[in-house]
Each structure stands twice: as structure tokens, then as C-alpha cells.
Enzyme design. Structure first.
Site, short mmCIF file in Angstrom:
data_model
loop_
_atom_site.label_atom_id
_atom_site.label_comp_id
_atom_site.label_asym_id
_atom_site.label_seq_id
_atom_site.Cartn_x
_atom_site.Cartn_y
_atom_site.Cartn_z
CE LYS A 87 -2.23 1.73 -0.67
NZ LYS A 87 -2.62 0.39 -0.69
CE LYS B 155 3.65 -4.79 1.05
NZ LYS B 155 2.65 -5.52 0.89
CE LYS C 229 -1.80 -3.46 -6.36
NZ LYS C 229 -1.46 -4.75 -5.44
N1 AQP Z 1 -0.79 3.23 3.39
C1 AQP Z 1 -1.62 2.32 4.36
N2 AQP Z 1 -2.29 2.85 5.30
C2 AQP Z 1 -2.96 1.99 6.10
N3 AQP Z 1 -3.16 0.47 5.72
C3 AQP Z 1 -2.30 -0.05 4.80
N4 AQP Z 1 -2.32 -1.20 4.31
C4 AQP Z 1 -1.54 -1.19 3.25
N5 AQP Z 1 -1.15 0.21 2.91
C5 AQP Z 1 -1.65 0.96 3.78
C6 AQP Z 1 -2.94 -2.39 4.82
O1 AQP Z 1 -2.13 -3.39 5.05
C7 AQP Z 1 -2.62 -4.36 5.10
C8 AQP Z 1 -1.91 -5.24 4.02
O2 AQP Z 1 -1.60 -4.91 2.73
P1 AQP Z 1 -1.15 -5.68 1.52
O3 AQP Z 1 0.22 -5.79 1.54
O4 AQP Z 1 -1.77 -6.91 1.50
O5 AQP Z 1 -1.92 -4.90 0.57
P2 AQP Z 1 -1.45 -3.55 -0.24
O6 AQP Z 1 -2.59 -2.56 -0.06
O7 AQP Z 1 -1.36 -3.95 -1.65
O8 AQP Z 1 0.00 -3.06 0.33
P3 AQP Z 1 0.73 -1.98 -0.59
O9 AQP Z 1 2.07 -1.42 0.00
O10 AQP Z 1 -0.07 -0.92 -0.99
O11 AQP Z 1 1.25 -3.05 -1.53
P4 AQP Z 1 1.28 -2.97 -3.08
O12 AQP Z 1 2.05 -1.77 -3.20
O13 AQP Z 1 2.12 -4.18 -3.46
O14 AQP Z 1 -0.06 -3.10 -3.56
C9 AQP Z 1 -4.11 -4.26 4.24
O15 AQP Z 1 -4.92 -4.56 5.50
C10 AQP Z 1 -4.08 -3.01 3.79
O16 AQP Z 1 -5.37 -2.48 3.95
#
Ligand code: AQP
Length: 337
Positions: free
Chosen positions: A199, A202, A115
Site C-alpha cells: 500500500k 508514508k 506497526k
Molecule cells: N494507499 C492508500 N490508498 C487509499 N487510501 C489510503 N489512505 C492512506 N493510504 C492509502 C487513506 O488516507 C486516509 C488518511 O490516512 P492516514 O494518514 O490517517 O492513515 P494511514 O493509513 O496511516 O496513512 P499512511 O500513509 O499509511 O501513513 P502511515 O505510513 O503513517 O501509517 C485514510 O482514510 C486512509 O484510509
């Protein structure tokens, strides 16, 4: 007093709409676990402000995420659901944990490195994100944390924080105060994005939203990357290398998954036909979730009541933990209200 039912805690950021990666990697598991564990689920808005964001959009995102969780099947009569910033003890404990966490450990976190690379200016909040996460979990002295694979490294840091704090402030002959929380992964612990490269995330723009209208889901699914070896309709494919096949495994029953594999290997179906079958399977799961979300949007008082009750229940546990923690550390107790 020792708890008889193990406790789970997990959080999710309101940094964009809930996608099927979040759902399959985490939320689906929460729904199943809520009946077996004492469950606490949190919309972690303090985490979402560690990267640039629009304060005018955050309240709607937070609310929409809460609606998505309830629509996906989290039952506020069974589980505690709340918004992190409604419980100030999260940041209070995070500060305490900051004082026992070496910066080097935070700089080594893969998600921080990823990030930080994508931003011009990196805040201390982004670096300290996993410390706040440790506080989120340990505030409730949770034993188990259902997360996707991407969070396992952060969780290891939470375990380390618990060990370090216990060693310093709850050393033998005392019982360790904080449990070392264990991750609980689902079979779909890492859902890949529609690009098939990274992965589903968002911030990568490669997602399918849990509540997206069916026509938008199909518009995204249609061009999604499949087995690169299937150039022509008649080329046989290898299901195991195809992201669409993995999504079939998450959304369709085993007999359909077997049929998909056979049709792919023999070029019986083209990729579009295969995606149609996936779309139908997804609709069977996502259609009812979408309908429930529409009901919840039409009844804001139901969502408010769930979040208010959740915050009150969370706060009772959080205040008890902070009282213990501060007493052991020689800090002043909170003034009575
Ligand atoms: N691609 C994924 N596959 C499996 N699990 C996932 N999680 C996120 N992406 C995947 C799980 O969802 C939960 C909440 O995620 P979060 O929004 O708190 O965190 P994140 O990992 O930051 O989600 P994003 O979509 O990747 O957001 P951004 O892009 O903003 O960083 C967690 O349990 C995570 O493991």
C-alpha cells in the site's frame, strides 16, 4: 433534534506529507462530499504521536497538512476543518470508550500488528489508536466515514464501540444514542506504492506527495515498478497487473485510459512513454493544487482563521455530546468556564 442532513467525519494523520494514496483514497472524496453532507474533517495529531515522532517537526507537519487539505479543495466555508488536539473532548471520550473495549479486539487489528512489528517498544497509545478513532467519529455522531480500504477494520471497531455503549447506556426503550458509522469507499480505495508491492504509505517511503514539485514526481515515476513481464521495450504487457495503469485510471479520462491499455497490450508504447502520459494527467490535477498551496502558505492568517473557526464549531458539537454521555454514565458535568 434529528438532523436533516447526514454528517460525515474523517481524519488524517500529520505523520508526513499528504500523498496521492491519501488523496485518491480519501481526500478527493471529502471534497466531493462536502457539498452533500454536513462535513467535519480533522488533522488527527493525537494519532500521529502514537509512534515515535519529533515534537519540533509536528507543528509544521500539522499546518502543512491543513494547507494540503484546503489546497485540495476542502472549503472551510462549507466544511469544518480543525486540528484534533484543539478539541480536548476527543481524548475524554476515548478514555470512556477504553473502559468498554476488550484488549483482545485491539490486539487483533491488522494495522496494530503491522506497526507494532516495526517498532522496538510499543505504546498503549498505538494499541488504543482505534478507540481514539471511534471517539473521533462518535463525538460528532457521524453517520458516514469516507476512508481508504485500510481503515475498514478500524471502522468496524468503531461500530462495535457504538453498539456496546448504546447497549449499556442507551438501552431500549431509549433510542440508540450513537449511530453505527458506515465506511464510504472510493473507486481507488487502495492505492499501491511505487514499489508495486505494498500500500502507498508514508511510513513505507513508496509515495508521491500531493505537493511535490513536478521534477520530483517524474524522478519517482520514471523508475516505478510496472508489469514485470515487460522486460524489453517490444514485450507486450497486461495493463491490469500494472500499478501505473491503475494510476492512469485515477488521473486520466476514460479515452486516454483505453489508449494506454491498447498501447500496452500491443507494445505500441514503452513504459516510459506510458509514464509520460500519466505524468501529464497527474500534472493537470496536481498543478492547480500546488499553486493553491503556495497561495495559502503566503497567507497564514487565512489558514489560522479556517482552523480556529473549525475548532470552535467542532467543540460546540463535542461539548454537547460529552454532556449527554456523562449524564448517561453518572459522571460529573464539566465545570463552567
Ligand atoms: N494507499 C492508500 N490508498 C487509499 N487510501 C489510503 N489512505 C492512506 N493510504 C492509502 C487513506 O488516507 C486516509 C488518511 O490516512 P492516514 O494518514 O490517517 O492513515 P494511514 O493509513 O496511516 O496513512 P499512511 O500513509 O499509511 O501513513 P502511515 O505510513 O503513517 O501509517 C485514510 O482514510 C486512509 O484510509
Amino acid at each position: 433534534m434529528a438532523r436533516t442532513t447526514p454528517r460525515v467525519f474523517s481524519g488524517i494523520q500529520p505523520s508526513g506529507e499528504l500523498h496521492i494514496g491519501n488523496y485518491l483514497g480519501a481526500v478527493q472524496n471529502w471534497v466531493a462530499l462536502q457539498h452533500r453532507y454536513e462535513s467535519i474533517f480533522c488533522v488527527v495529531d493525537y494519532h500521529a504521536i502514537t509512534v515515535p515522532y519529533d515534537p519540533r517537526e509536528l507543528p509544521a507537519r500539522t499546518r502543512e497538512l491543513a494547507i494540503s487539505l484546503l489546497a485540495a479543495g476542502i472549503d472551510p466555508d462549507v466544511a469544518t476543518v480543525f486540528v484534533q488536539s484543539a478539541v480536548p473532548e476527543h481524548t475524554e471520550l476515548a478514555w470512556i470508550f477504553n473502559t468498554i473495549t476488550p484488549i483482545g479486539e485491539l490486539e487483533r487489528q491488522t494495522q496494530f500488528k503491522d506497526k507494532a512489528q516495526r517498532q522496538e517498544s510499543v505504546s498503549a497509545g498505538l494499541l488504543n489508536y482505534p478507540v481514539l478513532q471511534a471517539a473521533d467519529i462518535l463525538l460528532y455522531r457521524a453517520d458516514t466515514v469516507p476512508v481508504g480500504e485500510d481503515q475498514v477494520q478500524h471502522l468496524e471497531l468503531s461500530r462495535e464501540v457504538a453498539r456496546r455503549w448504546n447497549a449499556r447506556f442507551a438501552a431500549p426503550p431509549d433510542e440508540p444514542y450513537f449511530p453505527e458509522p458506515a465506511p464510504l469507499l472510493t473507486p481507488t480505495r487502495r492505492v499501491m506504492g511505487l514499489d508495486g508491492q505494498s500500500k502507498m504509505s508514508k511510513s513505507m517511503g513508496n509515495t508521491i506527495g500531493l505537493l511535490e514539485p513536478p521534477e520530483d514526481v517524474w524522478a519517482k515515476l520514471r523508475p516505478a515498478v510496472t508489469d514485470p513481464a515487460r522486460v524489453r521495450r517490444t514485450d507486450p504487457g497486461t495493463p491490469e497487473v500494472c500499478n501505473i495503469y491503475h494510476l492512469h485510471r485515477a488521473f486520466n479520462p476514460p479515452e486516454t485510459v483505453d489508449l494506454v491499455a491498447t498501447q500496452c497490450r500491443t507494445a505500441g508504447w514503452g513504459c516510459i512513454e506510458c509514464k509520460r502520459v500519466l505524468f501529464d494527467g497527474m500534472e493537470r490535477t496536481l498543478g492547480p493544487v500546488r499553486a493553491r498551496a503556495a497561495e495559502l502558505r503566503a497567507d497564514p492568517s487565512m489558514v489560522d482563521a479556517a482552523l480556529d473557526a473549525g475548532a470552535a464549531a467542532a467543540r460546540r458539537i463535542a461539548q454537547e455530546t460529552m454532556r449527554d454521555v456523562k449524564a448517561r454514565m453518572g459522571l460529573a458535568p464539566a465545570a463552567p468556564l
